[in-house]
Design a protein around this motif. Sequence first.
Motif, mmCIF file in Angstrom:
data_model
loop_
_atom_site.group_PDB
_atom_site.id
_atom_site.type_symbol
_atom_site.label_atom_id
_atom_site.label_comp_id
_atom_site.label_asym_id
_atom_site.label_seq_id
_atom_site.Cartn_x
_atom_site.Cartn_y
_atom_site.Cartn_z
ATOM 1 N N LYS A 60 14.119 -9.892 1.361
ATOM 2 C CA LYS A 60 14.465 -10.244 -0.027
ATOM 3 C C LYS A 60 15.903 -9.836 -0.346
ATOM 4 C CE LYS A 60 9.725 -9.997 -1.748
ATOM 5 N NZ LYS A 60 9.450 -11.429 -1.767
ATOM 6 N N GLY A 90 7.384 0.233 -1.804
ATOM 7 C CA GLY A 90 6.235 0.814 -2.480
ATOM 8 C C GLY A 90 5.958 2.219 -1.947
ATOM 9 N N GLY A 91 4.780 2.721 -2.296
ATOM 10 C CA GLY A 91 4.421 4.075 -1.886
ATOM 11 C C GLY A 91 4.432 4.237 -0.377
ATOM 12 N N LYS A 126 9.630 10.182 3.145
ATOM 13 C CA LYS A 126 9.448 11.638 2.973
ATOM 14 C C LYS A 126 9.185 12.287 4.337
ATOM 15 C CE LYS A 126 7.594 11.665 -1.763
ATOM 16 N NZ LYS A 126 6.351 11.671 -2.576
ATOM 17 N N THR A 169 9.568 -0.140 -5.603
ATOM 18 C CA THR A 169 9.497 -1.580 -5.911
ATOM 19 C C THR A 169 8.085 -1.966 -6.347
ATOM 20 O OG1 THR A 169 8.985 -2.167 -3.622
ATOM 21 C CG2 THR A 169 11.325 -2.112 -4.247
ATOM 22 N N THR A 170 7.183 -0.977 -6.423
ATOM 23 C CA THR A 170 5.883 -1.183 -7.069
ATOM 24 C C THR A 170 5.830 -0.167 -8.210
ATOM 25 O OG1 THR A 170 4.762 0.459 -5.659
ATOM 26 C CG2 THR A 170 4.702 -1.823 -4.909
ATOM 27 N N THR A 184 2.394 4.273 -7.484
ATOM 28 C CA THR A 184 2.138 5.551 -6.819
ATOM 29 C C THR A 184 2.865 6.725 -7.475
ATOM 30 O OG1 THR A 184 4.003 5.486 -5.276
ATOM 31 C CG2 THR A 184 2.011 4.298 -4.625
ATOM 32 N N THR A 210 6.777 12.695 -6.578
ATOM 33 C CA THR A 210 5.644 13.572 -6.252
ATOM 34 C C THR A 210 5.891 14.421 -5.011
ATOM 35 O OG1 THR A 210 4.406 12.079 -4.784
ATOM 36 C CG2 THR A 210 4.044 11.827 -7.164
ATOM 37 N N ALA A 223 2.964 13.111 0.451
ATOM 38 C CA ALA A 223 3.191 11.938 1.305
ATOM 39 C C ALA A 223 1.845 11.648 1.958
ATOM 40 C CB ALA A 223 4.245 12.229 2.366
ATOM 41 N N THR A 273 10.992 -5.066 -9.287
ATOM 42 C CA THR A 273 9.527 -5.260 -9.276
ATOM 43 C C THR A 273 9.132 -6.657 -9.749
ATOM 44 O OG1 THR A 273 9.217 -4.356 -11.511
ATOM 45 C CG2 THR A 273 9.129 -2.785 -9.705
ATOM 46 N N LEU A 314 6.788 -8.776 -7.514
ATOM 47 C CA LEU A 314 5.435 -8.306 -7.156
ATOM 48 C C LEU A 314 4.389 -9.327 -7.555
ATOM 49 C CD1 LEU A 314 5.056 -4.586 -8.296
ATOM 50 C CD2 LEU A 314 4.659 -5.489 -6.007
ATOM 51 N N ASP A 365 -3.596 2.235 -9.981
ATOM 52 C CA ASP A 365 -3.297 3.498 -9.288
ATOM 53 C C ASP A 365 -2.647 4.457 -10.289
ATOM 54 O OD1 ASP A 365 -2.905 5.378 -7.305
ATOM 55 O OD2 ASP A 365 -1.139 4.411 -6.444
ATOM 56 N N HIS A 393 -4.819 1.288 -1.847
ATOM 57 C CA HIS A 393 -5.104 2.500 -2.615
ATOM 58 C C HIS A 393 -5.409 2.201 -4.091
ATOM 59 C CE1 HIS A 393 -5.048 6.714 -3.517
ATOM 60 N NE2 HIS A 393 -4.079 6.567 -4.393
HETATM 61 P P1 NAD Z 1 2.596 -0.515 -0.541
HETATM 62 O O1 NAD Z 1 3.830 0.293 -0.496
HETATM 63 O O2 NAD Z 1 1.623 -0.328 0.573
HETATM 64 O O3 NAD Z 1 2.991 -2.049 -0.672
HETATM 65 C C1 NAD Z 1 1.982 -3.036 -0.721
HETATM 66 C C2 NAD Z 1 2.590 -4.388 -0.407
HETATM 67 O O4 NAD Z 1 3.445 -4.782 -1.476
HETATM 68 C C3 NAD Z 1 3.464 -4.386 0.847
HETATM 69 O O5 NAD Z 1 3.168 -5.518 1.621
HETATM 70 C C4 NAD Z 1 4.884 -4.470 0.303
HETATM 71 O O6 NAD Z 1 5.768 -5.117 1.180
HETATM 72 C C5 NAD Z 1 4.670 -5.282 -0.964
HETATM 73 N N1 NAD Z 1 5.704 -5.069 -1.992
HETATM 74 C C6 NAD Z 1 6.187 -3.910 -2.423
HETATM 75 N N2 NAD Z 1 7.088 -4.132 -3.400
HETATM 76 C C7 NAD Z 1 7.184 -5.465 -3.560
HETATM 77 C C8 NAD Z 1 7.945 -6.309 -4.415
HETATM 78 N N3 NAD Z 1 8.769 -5.824 -5.341
HETATM 79 N N4 NAD Z 1 7.783 -7.639 -4.303
HETATM 80 C C9 NAD Z 1 6.889 -8.162 -3.396
HETATM 81 N N5 NAD Z 1 6.148 -7.420 -2.566
HETATM 82 C C10 NAD Z 1 6.292 -6.082 -2.654
HETATM 83 O O7 NAD Z 1 1.803 -0.281 -1.914
HETATM 84 P P2 NAD Z 1 1.790 0.938 -2.921
HETATM 85 O O8 NAD Z 1 0.548 0.798 -3.688
HETATM 86 O O9 NAD Z 1 3.065 1.071 -3.652
HETATM 87 O O10 NAD Z 1 1.667 2.217 -1.976
HETATM 88 C C11 NAD Z 1 0.438 2.564 -1.401
HETATM 89 C C12 NAD Z 1 0.577 3.777 -0.524
HETATM 90 O O11 NAD Z 1 1.082 4.894 -1.260
HETATM 91 C C13 NAD Z 1 -0.781 4.195 0.028
HETATM 92 O O12 NAD Z 1 -0.662 4.591 1.369
HETATM 93 C C14 NAD Z 1 -1.151 5.374 -0.843
HETATM 94 O O13 NAD Z 1 -2.051 6.254 -0.223
HETATM 95 C C15 NAD Z 1 0.200 6.003 -1.087
HETATM 96 N N6 NAD Z 1 0.282 6.827 -2.296
HETATM 97 C C16 NAD Z 1 1.131 7.871 -2.267
HETATM 98 C C17 NAD Z 1 1.267 8.698 -3.381
HETATM 99 C C18 NAD Z 1 2.193 9.850 -3.346
HETATM 100 O O14 NAD Z 1 2.255 10.630 -4.281
HETATM 101 N N7 NAD Z 1 2.937 10.031 -2.308
HETATM 102 C C19 NAD Z 1 0.524 8.429 -4.534
HETATM 103 C C20 NAD Z 1 -0.323 7.347 -4.529
HETATM 104 C C21 NAD Z 1 -0.423 6.531 -3.421
#
Ligand code: NAD
Length: 388
Positions: A50, A101-102, A109, A142-143, A146, A151, A154, A184, A187, A198, A281
């Motif tokens: 992107k 994303g997360g 991290k 970009t999400t 999380t 936080t 990891a 974002t 998304l 989440d 998640h």
């Molecule tokens: P993710 O990072 O797994 O992303 C999910 C999908 O969305 C991916 O295919 C990614 O490429 C896509 N994506 C992301 N941003 C995009 C955008 N702007 N446009 C289009 N597509 C996009 O999803 P998530 O929910 O952000 O992260 C989940 C992970 O984070 C899990 O492993 C979870 O356990 C962890 N997590 C961590 C914490 C923390 O405090 N560290 C808290 C909650 C969850």
Amino acid sequence: MAYTEDLNFIFSMPTKIIFGAGSIKELKPVLEERGLKRVLLVTDKVLREKKEIVGKAVEIIGDKLAGIFDEVIPDSGIHIVNSGGRVARELKVDSIVSIGGGSVIDTAKGIAILNAFGGKITDYDGFNILSERVTFHIAIPTTAGTGSEVTMAAVIKDHDAKRKLIFGDIHIIPDLAILDPELTLSLPPEITAATGMDALSHAIEAMHSQQREPFSDALSLHAIKLISTYLPVAYKNGNDIVARGQLLIASCLAGIAFSNAQVGLVHALAHVLGGKYGIPHGVANAIFLPYVMEFNLPECVDVYAEVSSALGIKRGSLSSEEYAKKGIEFIKNFVKELNLPSRLREVGVKKEDLEIMAEETLGDGCIVYNPRFAMDAGIVKSVLEIAY
Ligand code: NAD
């Protein structure tokens, strides 16, 4: 769950936050001010394609870019973090910029730990075992879900064992978070919905945590208000920049809240569901949140009444318990309106797995903070059966 006379807590939030549409451009002055010259950009292959996301970051980082690590997959893995760590050390980087994303931010991290201290990521499994800060890390989510940009956690999956490992340490909290709603906009609705749930789960779990305290509560309450207002808007119209921005703020507030107060049974269950079945998640949290609230209700009537108020539900002459129950019903409907699954059987879980899932849930550290005692396989299984 009311505060008692022995209330005591430490609240900390070391991350500087920059918010605004187009604020990714702030990367440049930050790198310059800090004298950083060798940046490792961590991302995934979807986002690398992107132009408006990774393309922009590459342009802004310019000649300070030492390399890009784009091997991250959803629910990153131990081998991926180890490989990123090797790349960082080979390139002799002095800073990490994670954009994703997360999964991306958590991988970064881990890479920041390995770049600073060497070894493999599993050498650092545990809670607060580092004695110093890791490599300077700028996290750009970009999400909106999380809150990982602020936080101490990891979450990295052991894909062979089908388990999620949680690395918790104040020294891995990113130094800077850039919240740019423009990143974002792309998304898709289903990820918007899941990640928004989440964030809602973080806010509510921080409020019902045994480690709840007033600072986190204040952040959670505002996060709940923002998510109930703006998640349906962003879900229907992904281009609504105001809704996107408010959701990024909500997810960040909820992240600060739970990084201090911790989370409970919803997350312990969601980690097992994500580990065993690969359920995203946010989807896992969306399934468990109302059922765990029902389970916790006897200990949480007043807390959940506050949640109902933040959700914007009129109280009228309802008792606290009736009002709390209205909040739980609201969340069940909210999940349905976002077209997310609300039952384990809808996401392919086998009934015969509930027992082993219950046992594995006992091994997740989050369960310790649940407001109602749940550290018993029979109790957890009964919640799983209701969610089934
Ligand atoms: P993710 O990072 O797994 O992303 C999910 C999908 O969305 C991916 O295919 C990614 O490429 C896509 N994506 C992301 N941003 C995009 C955008 N702007 N446009 C289009 N597509 C996009 O999803 P998530 O929910 O952000 O992260 C989940 C992970 O984070 C899990 O492993 C979870 O356990 C962890 N997590 C961590 C914490 C923390 O405090 N560290 C808290 C909650 C969850």
